[in-house]
Enzyme design. Sequence first.
Site, short mmCIF file in Angstrom:
data_model
loop_
_atom_site.label_atom_id
_atom_site.label_comp_id
_atom_site.label_asym_id
_atom_site.label_seq_id
_atom_site.Cartn_x
_atom_site.Cartn_y
_atom_site.Cartn_z
CB THR A 1 -0.92 0.02 1.25
OG1 THR A 1 -1.47 1.33 1.40
CG2 THR A 1 -0.15 -0.31 2.52
CD GLU B 1 -2.09 5.27 4.70
OE1 GLU B 1 -1.71 5.44 5.87
OE2 GLU B 1 -2.54 6.19 4.00
CE1 TYR C 1 -3.77 -1.73 5.95
CE2 TYR C 1 -2.95 0.38 5.15
CZ TYR C 1 -3.48 -0.87 4.90
OH TYR C 1 -3.70 -1.26 3.60
CE LYS D 1 -2.06 -4.24 3.84
NZ LYS D 1 -2.36 -5.39 2.99
#
Length: 331
Positions: A126, A128, A154, A158
């Site tokens: 991701t 992110e 998160y 990831k």
Amino acid sequence: MAKQALITGITGQDGYHLSELLHAKGYTVYGLMRGQQNPKRGRLEQEQPFIKLVEGDLTDQSSLIRAIELAKPDEVYNLAAISHVGYSFKTPQLVADVTGKGTLNVLEAIRLTGGTKSIRFYQASTSEMFGGLDYNRPGKGYDEDALFHPRSPYGVAKLYAHWITKNYREAYGIHASCGILFNHEGERRGLEFVTRKISNAVARIHLGKQDHIELGNLDSKRDWGYAGDYVEGMWLMLQQAKPDDYVLATGETHSIRDFLELSFKQIGIDDWKPYVKQNPAFMRPSEVDILLGNPAKAERVLGWKRKVDFPGLVKLMVEYDIGIESATNLV
Ligand code: NAP
Ligand code: F7E
């Protein structure tokens, strides 16, 4: 022989689009579903009866081994995760277990069942992981070589999943690719994410079922594409002779305000401000201010290109929500 695919996260947004795509391509599609009574099972069985459901959980190694033994997949798409960034601040350890270590569990299940050389693996990485910080030059667009600086539990989980996937590629020769996907939305997006929260509220306001919407930070910017386009990129990654990592993005960034503006215009309202209240409950302890991706490598190597543009995405989502909200009498 028809190919077999196992998708974890089958009940999620991308699980829906990817299973449709693979089914259309003639795959036998297996989907990992968690929980002893998952409320999404009924919808799935009715709407997508072609999916062969396998019970299991990313935190339960034995269930993943069983799923792989059962599905005998040519391709495994690891889409399962606790994926809400705001929620990850509330349950950071759970997110580490599911979103981070859960990926290791899937890779180990492949290794332990002897699938290292035969199974191709996709990891849902991701944007992110980049964090949107100034020194990382977001104005130029993050590509596969940009620095990582995740800003949430998160994003950190990831990043572990991303690197363990690369490690299994290097250590065991597994055909494992990471798609570093920027935000992708659509009619199947969960209502907890900002775009769908807005499109659904706008539909309800239009129909007189709701009079305002409460949101957090309106200034952050995202590179928003359509999920249906992005699952095509996932599949293309696993069709390459060699595994690699690819950014999928639109190369454009828009603020929450832009999304509000276009959504309300869709129902004939030019000034959205009277309908929006800010609520600090939706703010995050640390925010990713701006994300902009550079999909040049995916376009060049995979021949991937997004089809739906930003206005098209907003239109599609608002129209869909007006349709489903009109069809139900529930307020
Ligand atoms: P989503 O709608 O939130 O779906 C997440 C899926 O993971 C659901 O099917 C969920 O099952 C499943 N799941 C959660 N915990 C699990 C567990 N312990 N064991 C097994 N399954 C579990 O996410 P999405 O938008 O489809 O995204 C797919 C993947 O791409 C995710 O990994 C996400 O982090 C990543 N990603 C998404 C975006 C985006 O913009 N959408 C961008 C980059 C990366 P339940 O339905 O039972 O909860
Ligand atoms: O937030 C702001 C919020 O939750 C977008 C996931 O798919 O994409 C997604 O993560 C922005 C943030 O998505 C509300 O603060 C304002 O700045 O829709 P979101 P996200 O955090 O970008 C990435 C790529 C993933 O990988 C993730 O899995 O919108 N915002 N007000 C709000 N956000 C929410 N959810 N709710 C609000 O009321």
